[in-house]
Design a protein around this motif. Structure first.
Motif, mmCIF file in Angstrom:
data_model
loop_
_atom_site.group_PDB
_atom_site.id
_atom_site.type_symbol
_atom_site.label_atom_id
_atom_site.label_comp_id
_atom_site.label_asym_id
_atom_site.label_seq_id
_atom_site.Cartn_x
_atom_site.Cartn_y
_atom_site.Cartn_z
ATOM 1 N N GLY A 56 0.605 2.697 -3.085
ATOM 2 C CA GLY A 56 -0.099 1.629 -2.388
ATOM 3 C C GLY A 56 -0.385 0.468 -3.310
ATOM 4 N N TYR A 57 -1.181 -0.470 -2.802
ATOM 5 C CA TYR A 57 -1.530 -1.654 -3.583
ATOM 6 C C TYR A 57 -3.003 -1.973 -3.385
ATOM 7 C CZ TYR A 57 3.515 -2.310 -3.768
ATOM 8 O OH TYR A 57 4.857 -2.120 -3.979
ATOM 9 N N ARG A 58 -3.619 -2.531 -4.429
ATOM 10 C CA ARG A 58 -5.009 -2.981 -4.301
ATOM 11 C C ARG A 58 -5.095 -4.447 -4.686
ATOM 12 N NH1 ARG A 58 -6.084 1.190 -8.245
ATOM 13 N NH2 ARG A 58 -5.501 0.479 -10.329
ATOM 14 N N ASP A 77 -0.797 -2.931 3.182
ATOM 15 C CA ASP A 77 -0.543 -3.827 2.059
ATOM 16 C C ASP A 77 -1.399 -5.089 2.140
ATOM 17 O OD1 ASP A 77 0.547 -5.386 0.037
ATOM 18 O OD2 ASP A 77 2.578 -4.638 0.399
ATOM 19 N N VAL A 119 4.765 4.557 -6.641
ATOM 20 C CA VAL A 119 3.762 3.634 -6.123
ATOM 21 C C VAL A 119 3.345 4.124 -4.741
ATOM 22 C CG1 VAL A 119 3.309 1.266 -5.380
ATOM 23 C CG2 VAL A 119 4.695 1.691 -7.422
ATOM 24 N N GLU A 121 -2.007 -5.380 -7.304
ATOM 25 C CA GLU A 121 -1.438 -4.555 -8.362
ATOM 26 C C GLU A 121 -1.144 -3.188 -7.768
ATOM 27 O OE1 GLU A 121 -4.242 -4.279 -11.494
ATOM 28 O OE2 GLU A 121 -5.790 -3.292 -10.309
ATOM 29 N N PRO A 122 -0.110 -2.518 -8.277
ATOM 30 C CA PRO A 122 0.271 -1.238 -7.679
ATOM 31 C C PRO A 122 -0.715 -0.123 -7.982
ATOM 32 C CG PRO A 122 1.624 -1.700 -9.601
ATOM 33 C CD PRO A 122 0.801 -2.922 -9.363
ATOM 34 N N VAL A 123 -0.806 0.823 -7.077
ATOM 35 C CA VAL A 123 -1.569 2.054 -7.259
ATOM 36 C C VAL A 123 -0.559 3.185 -7.344
ATOM 37 C CG1 VAL A 123 -3.265 3.621 -6.268
ATOM 38 C CG2 VAL A 123 -3.529 1.159 -5.970
ATOM 39 N N TYR A 124 -0.595 3.941 -8.451
ATOM 40 C CA TYR A 124 0.392 4.986 -8.677
ATOM 41 C C TYR A 124 -0.151 6.355 -8.293
ATOM 42 C CZ TYR A 124 3.021 1.510 -11.322
ATOM 43 O OH TYR A 124 3.723 0.390 -11.688
ATOM 44 N N GLY A 125 0.750 7.179 -7.760
ATOM 45 C CA GLY A 125 0.408 8.546 -7.439
ATOM 46 C C GLY A 125 0.576 9.423 -8.660
ATOM 47 N N ARG A 138 6.268 8.318 -11.715
ATOM 48 C CA ARG A 138 5.050 8.123 -10.930
ATOM 49 C C ARG A 138 5.395 7.118 -9.842
ATOM 50 N NH1 ARG A 138 0.690 5.785 -14.320
ATOM 51 N NH2 ARG A 138 -0.706 6.405 -12.655
ATOM 52 N N ARG A 190 2.504 2.177 5.247
ATOM 53 C CA ARG A 190 2.457 1.522 3.940
ATOM 54 C C ARG A 190 2.493 0.003 4.086
ATOM 55 N NH1 ARG A 190 6.496 3.816 2.075
ATOM 56 N NH2 ARG A 190 8.062 2.176 2.288
#
Length: 493
Positions: free
Chosen positions: A294-296, A266, A292, A275-279, A290, A262
């Motif tokens: 990862g991040y994009r 990053d 986090v 910005e966060p990517v939620y599962g 939900r 992880r």
């Protein structure tokens, strides 16, 4: 005979605290009990939901549901809360349904701060519950807008800064900007890890040996060297601040493959605003959330370039090479890191759908086995394994046979060669290499070269469980258990 009404309390705290503090819960419990006694009720205790929201419709609130069930069964006449918002922060329909349901049972709702709402005051109760919902909507919008403004101004709007960074604050244009700054010792840990991965990523090792650039090996060495994760350092800080250990709580975090991966994924390591990517939504007892995953990177809408906000830890070229390597990590996607030919292709599967993996041995006992966890249901009973040499020989023979058929102009095989050639560069070059392999060059070819060759032809290898018990080390045709899915075609045994 005690003619007093029976009251129960309901207590909820939305967010768990990092030090597991339950101060808000204790305050609500005290207030609810005191209010019930002051009103002359017989107080039977409270139901408590911690770290759970009443705003999200999909939140799991087991104690709230248990309280409602007990009320329906006539075990309480009054529900006491500190604020009405503890009951619900959902929309008007949900608020009306809850109020009507409670009042329909003859239950009075008492708020320590807002008063009592008996069965004749349903509309008043609904209005107050709607106000709680609107407050949550406004608060969420305000938080979102504030984060957007701060993010666009280059401010860090997250919680704990990523490994490699700390946070400093400064005033700019009337805003408090939180800026990420590099922590030299943490940044050097990251750079050293990346240097090691890039230096060894294409190396091969014998079965049973640890790859010098593997994530698991690096984590083991970081732990052995006493390198602290960010969470472990924060745990020390909380304890220094007077926090006490909670029974059952995990100790300071160690390095794990998921943690390291992880961090390395990053984009903040190269200075990007993210910005966060939620599962997907998950539920864990009283908690529904939900996570986090990862991040994009945020992209400027005009220039279409990533937005930069702080000093990078990694060079962009190293970062991109690292991401390409990480793309090959994971179940069934291993790169050239062991002596097993097929597990490195990322296409080897058991008939149950699980990945087939090497058992880590060499020689006569080397095999591929189903990686499905013990105790899993469905698919097949017991394990499923096949001798590595048997399966590898069969797959190579089938592929070379198909190319030989294509060389002879056989329909179907020609189309396969053309499809495989688009992956290799050209069908002619692939045919030339196959002829060399067929003439005796296959056994001595480098492992990575063999994988590249097979990957052009095969999209999936599926191994069925043996129909009868026997000695899997004895010679037999692995084709009776193996199905190949060719490039751009349907499966064939």
């Amino acid at each position: 005979m005690d003619d007093r009404k029976t009251a129960v309390g309901y207590v909820r705290q939305s967010l768990g605290r990092p030090d597991k503090s339950s101060g808000s819960v204790r305050a609500q419990l005290t207030a609810c009990r005191a209010e019930a006694i002051a009103r002359g009720y017989r107080y039977e205790g409270a139901y408590v939901d911690e770290a759970v929201s009443a705003y999200r419709a999909d939140s799991v609130r087991p104690e709230f549901e248990r309280m409602l069930a007990d009320v329906r069964n006539g075990r309480a006449d009054v529900v006491v809360v500190n604020y009405l918002s503890r009951l619900t922060r959902q929309d008007a329909d949900a608020a009306r349904s809850l109020a009507a349901g409670l009042h329909g049972l003859g239950v009075t709702v008492v708020s320590v701060a807002e008063g009592a709402y008996g069965p004749g005051a349903t509309e008043d109760l609904v209005r107050h519950l709607e106000a709680a919902h609107q407050e949550s909507v406004n608060r969420a919008r305000h938080v979102s807008d504030t984060k957007r403004v701060l993010r666009e101004a280059g401010s860090w709007v997250g919680g704990v800064p990523p490994f490699g960074y700390a946070v400093t604050e400064a005033r700019r244009d009337g805003l408090t900007i939180r800026q990420l700054i590099v922590v030299p010792e943490e940044a050097e840990v990251i750079r050293d890890v990346v240097r090691r991965i890039l230096a060894h990523k294409d190396e091969e090792v014998s079965g049973g040996e640890r790859h010098p650039g593997s994530l698991s090996g690096i984590c083991a060495e970081l732990n052995a060297a006493g390198v602290r994760t960010k969470t472990a350092r924060l745990s020390d800080k909380w304890r220094a601040g007077g926090s006490t250990a909670v029974e059952g709580r995990r100790g300071p975090s160690l390095w794990e493959v998921s943690t390291l991966k992880r961090i390395l994924r990053d984009p903040r390591l190269i200075g990007h605003v993210v910005e966060p990517v939620y599962g997907p939504q998950s539920a864990d007892g009283a908690r529904a959330r939900r996570s986090v995953v990862g991040y994009r990177s945020l992209v400027d809408p005009q220039t279409r370039m990533p937005v930069m906000s702080h000093e990078p830890v990694l060079d962009i070229d190293d970062w991109e090479r690292l991401q390409s390597w990480l793309d090959t990590r994971g179940p069934g996607t291993g790169g050239p890191r062991s002596a097993s030919l097929l597990s490195g292709l990322g296409v080897l599967h058991c008939v149950c759908g699980a990945t087939m993996v090497s058992n880590g041995t060499v020689g006569a006992t080397a095999s591929y086995r189903c990686s499905r966890p013990k105790g899993a249901t469905g698919g097949h009973h017991g394990g499923n394994s096949i001798k590595r040499a048997h399966l590898e020989e069969y797959v190579a023979r089938r592929v070379l046979s198909e190319v030989a058929r294509a060389d002879g102009g056989q329909p179907g095989a020609v189309e396969l060669l053309v499809s495989a050639g688009t992956r290799f560069g050209s069908a002619a070059d692939l045919l030339s290499k196959s002829r060399a392999y067929g003439a005796g060059g296959w056994p001595s070819a480098p492992l990575t070269e063999k994988r590249d060759f097979l990957r052009c032809f095969v999209d999936r290898i599926e191994v069925a469980k043996a129909l009868a018990r026997g000695n899997k080390w004895e010679p037999y045709d692995a084709g009776c258990r193996t199905t190949l899915t060719w490039a751009g075609s349907l499966s064939r045994g």
